[in-house]
Design a protein around this motif. Structure first.
Motif, PDB file in Angstrom:
ATOM      1  N   VAL A 154      -9.218   5.594  -3.883  1.00 39.59           N
ATOM      2  CA  VAL A 154      -8.159   5.908  -2.917  1.00 39.59           C
ATOM      3  C   VAL A 154      -8.761   5.986  -1.517  1.00 39.59           C
ATOM      4  N   GLU A 155      -8.068   5.402  -0.551  1.00 39.73           N
ATOM      5  CA  GLU A 155      -8.501   5.481   0.844  1.00 39.73           C
ATOM      6  C   GLU A 155      -8.029   6.795   1.459  1.00 39.73           C
ATOM      7  N   ARG A 156      -8.803   7.324   2.399  1.00 41.62           N
ATOM      8  CA  ARG A 156      -8.384   8.475   3.180  1.00 41.62           C
ATOM      9  C   ARG A 156      -8.029   8.012   4.589  1.00 41.62           C
ATOM     10  N   THR A 157      -7.011   8.623   5.170  1.00 39.80           N
ATOM     11  CA  THR A 157      -6.662   8.326   6.551  1.00 39.80           C
ATOM     12  C   THR A 157      -6.072   9.582   7.185  1.00 39.80           C
ATOM     13  N   THR A 158      -5.657   9.481   8.446  1.00 44.35           N
ATOM     14  CA  THR A 158      -5.071  10.601   9.173  1.00 44.35           C
ATOM     15  C   THR A 158      -3.731  10.182   9.757  1.00 44.35           C
ATOM     16  N   THR A 159      -2.967  11.161  10.168  1.00 45.10           N
ATOM     17  CA  THR A 159      -1.679  10.871  10.802  1.00 45.10           C
ATOM     18  C   THR A 159      -1.866  10.026  12.056  1.00 45.10           C
ATOM     19  N   THR A 186       0.857  -1.170   0.000  1.00 49.80           N
ATOM     20  CA  THR A 186       0.000   0.000   0.000  1.00 49.80           C
ATOM     21  C   THR A 186       0.898   1.225   0.000  1.00 49.80           C
ATOM     22  N   PHE A 187       0.676   2.140  -0.934  1.00 50.56           N
ATOM     23  CA  PHE A 187       1.430   3.386  -0.986  1.00 50.56           C
ATOM     24  C   PHE A 187       0.686   4.446  -0.189  1.00 50.56           C
ATOM     25  N   VAL A 188       1.348   4.992   0.817  1.00 45.88           N
ATOM     26  CA  VAL A 188       0.765   5.979   1.725  1.00 45.88           C
ATOM     27  C   VAL A 188       1.337   7.348   1.345  1.00 45.88           C
ATOM     28  N   VAL A 189       0.475   8.228   0.826  1.00 51.27           N
ATOM     29  CA  VAL A 189       0.925   9.465   0.201  1.00 51.27           C
ATOM     30  C   VAL A 189       0.623  10.669   1.090  1.00 51.27           C
ATOM     31  N   TYR A 190       1.597  11.585   1.165  1.00 49.76           N
ATOM     32  CA  TYR A 190       1.410  12.854   1.887  1.00 49.76           C
ATOM     33  C   TYR A 190       2.375  13.879   1.306  1.00 49.76           C
ATOM     34  N   LEU A 206      -0.121   6.372  -9.445  1.00 44.07           N
ATOM     35  CA  LEU A 206      -0.109   5.111  -8.698  1.00 44.07           C
ATOM     36  C   LEU A 206      -1.373   4.305  -8.944  1.00 44.07           C
ATOM     37  N   ARG A 207      -2.524   4.991  -8.948  1.00 47.30           N
ATOM     38  CA  ARG A 207      -3.774   4.267  -9.190  1.00 47.30           C
ATOM     39  C   ARG A 207      -3.864   3.767 -10.633  1.00 47.30           C
ATOM     40  N   ASP A 208      -3.341   4.568 -11.589  1.00 48.22           N
ATOM     41  CA  ASP A 208      -3.334   4.131 -12.984  1.00 48.22           C
ATOM     42  C   ASP A 208      -2.585   2.809 -13.146  1.00 48.22           C
ATOM     43  N   ARG A 209      -1.612   2.589 -12.246  1.00 52.24           N
ATOM     44  CA  ARG A 209      -0.805   1.371 -12.307  1.00 52.24           C
ATOM     45  C   ARG A 209      -1.356   0.273 -11.414  1.00 52.24           C
ATOM     46  N   GLY A 210      -2.511   0.505 -10.827  1.00 51.54           N
ATOM     47  CA  GLY A 210      -3.227  -0.539 -10.109  1.00 51.54           C
ATOM     48  C   GLY A 210      -2.835  -0.748  -8.664  1.00 51.54           C
ATOM     49  N   TYR A 211      -2.096   0.205  -8.067  1.00 48.57           N
ATOM     50  CA  TYR A 211      -1.655   0.017  -6.689  1.00 48.57           C
ATOM     51  C   TYR A 211      -2.673   0.533  -5.689  1.00 48.57           C
ATOM     52  N   ARG A 212      -2.665  -0.069  -4.506  1.00 52.40           N
ATOM     53  CA  ARG A 212      -3.435   0.465  -3.391  1.00 52.40           C
ATOM     54  C   ARG A 212      -2.801   1.788  -2.966  1.00 52.40           C
ATOM     55  N   VAL A 213      -3.637   2.795  -2.742  1.00 53.48           N
ATOM     56  CA  VAL A 213      -3.144   4.111  -2.359  1.00 53.48           C
ATOM     57  C   VAL A 213      -3.984   4.651  -1.209  1.00 53.48           C
ATOM     58  N   VAL A 214      -3.296   5.199  -0.214  1.00 53.33           N
ATOM     59  CA  VAL A 214      -3.929   5.867   0.914  1.00 53.33           C
ATOM     60  C   VAL A 214      -3.365   7.278   0.988  1.00 53.33           C
TER      61      VAL A 214
END
Length: 208
Positions: free
Chosen positions: A189-194, A136-140, A155-163
């Motif tokens: 894409v998933e949303r999350t917090t620190t 899972t790629f966690v982006v900030y 990242l999503r175009d390449r089919g990876y999980r992204v948060v």
């Protein structure tokens, strides 16, 4: 946080964007700096690999995008802020070839001449190498409506999980943030917090 495979993606957390006197200082960016520091410390503690993108321009080769001069190589504005600085990062310059190391580096920096991370000729190859274990790629980072959005889309175009860590990103145009996040939702894409990432509240993203 569950023990599984993650890769953090730290987008352009450089002084020209995040310092108040930076040449392209982003209004409101000061608010996310404590979260950037916490994510960086967490990656170190948990041995989570970090891919850091960095604008890298030369005065004799202007930015092809219509932005003021910024992130000139060798100037303080091109450096990462203290909160995300990582001495010893493996640096891939704008024209460098990526030679996969024998082990995954703790921190890898890709310098780019355009705001889209995937404009670097080796970016897709780097991501493919990290993506072998289906992490899972966690982006900030910054900016939500420019470089972050491009990284997430690529990242999503390449089919990876992204948060996306929503309290560790900031937009150049704050009014664009909700529209960009809504696009991320449509892309799966998933949303999350620190706090969710670093405080043990992590919910593993579902497959999209």
């Amino acid at each position: 946080m569950r023990q599984r495979r993650y890769v953090f993606v730290d987008v352009d957390t450089q002084r020209d964007f995040l310092d108040p006197d930076g040449s392209l200082s982003i209004e409101g960016a000061a608010a996310i700096r404590p979260n950037l520091a916490r994510l960086t410390a967490f990656a170190r503690d948990q041995r989570i690999p970090v891919i850091a993108t960095a604008c890298a321009h030369d005065r004799d080769e202007p930015d092809p995008e219509p932005f003021p001069e910024h992130c000139i190589v060798g100037t303080p504005g091109a450096d990462r802020i203290e909160e995300t600085d990582w001495p010893g990062s493996l640096v891939i310059g704008p024209d460098d070839h990526f030679e996969p190391p024998s082990t995954v580096p703790e921190h890898l920096t890709i310098q780019k001449r355009r705001y889209n991370f995937f404009s670097h000729p080796e970016a897709a190859r780097v991501i493919s190498w990290y993506g072998r274990s289906e992490p899972t790629f966690v982006v900030y980072g910054v900016a939500t409506d420019n470089c972050v959005a491009c990284a997430v889309r690529g990242l999503r175009d390449r089919g990876y999980r992204v948060v996306v860590v929503t309290d560790a990103i900031e937009a150049v145009d704050p009014t664009a943030s909700e529209a960009v996040l809504a696009e991320f939702d449509r892309l799966g894409v998933e949303r999350t917090t620190t706090e969710a990432v670093c405080g043990g509240l992590w919910l593993e993203p579902a497959r999209r």
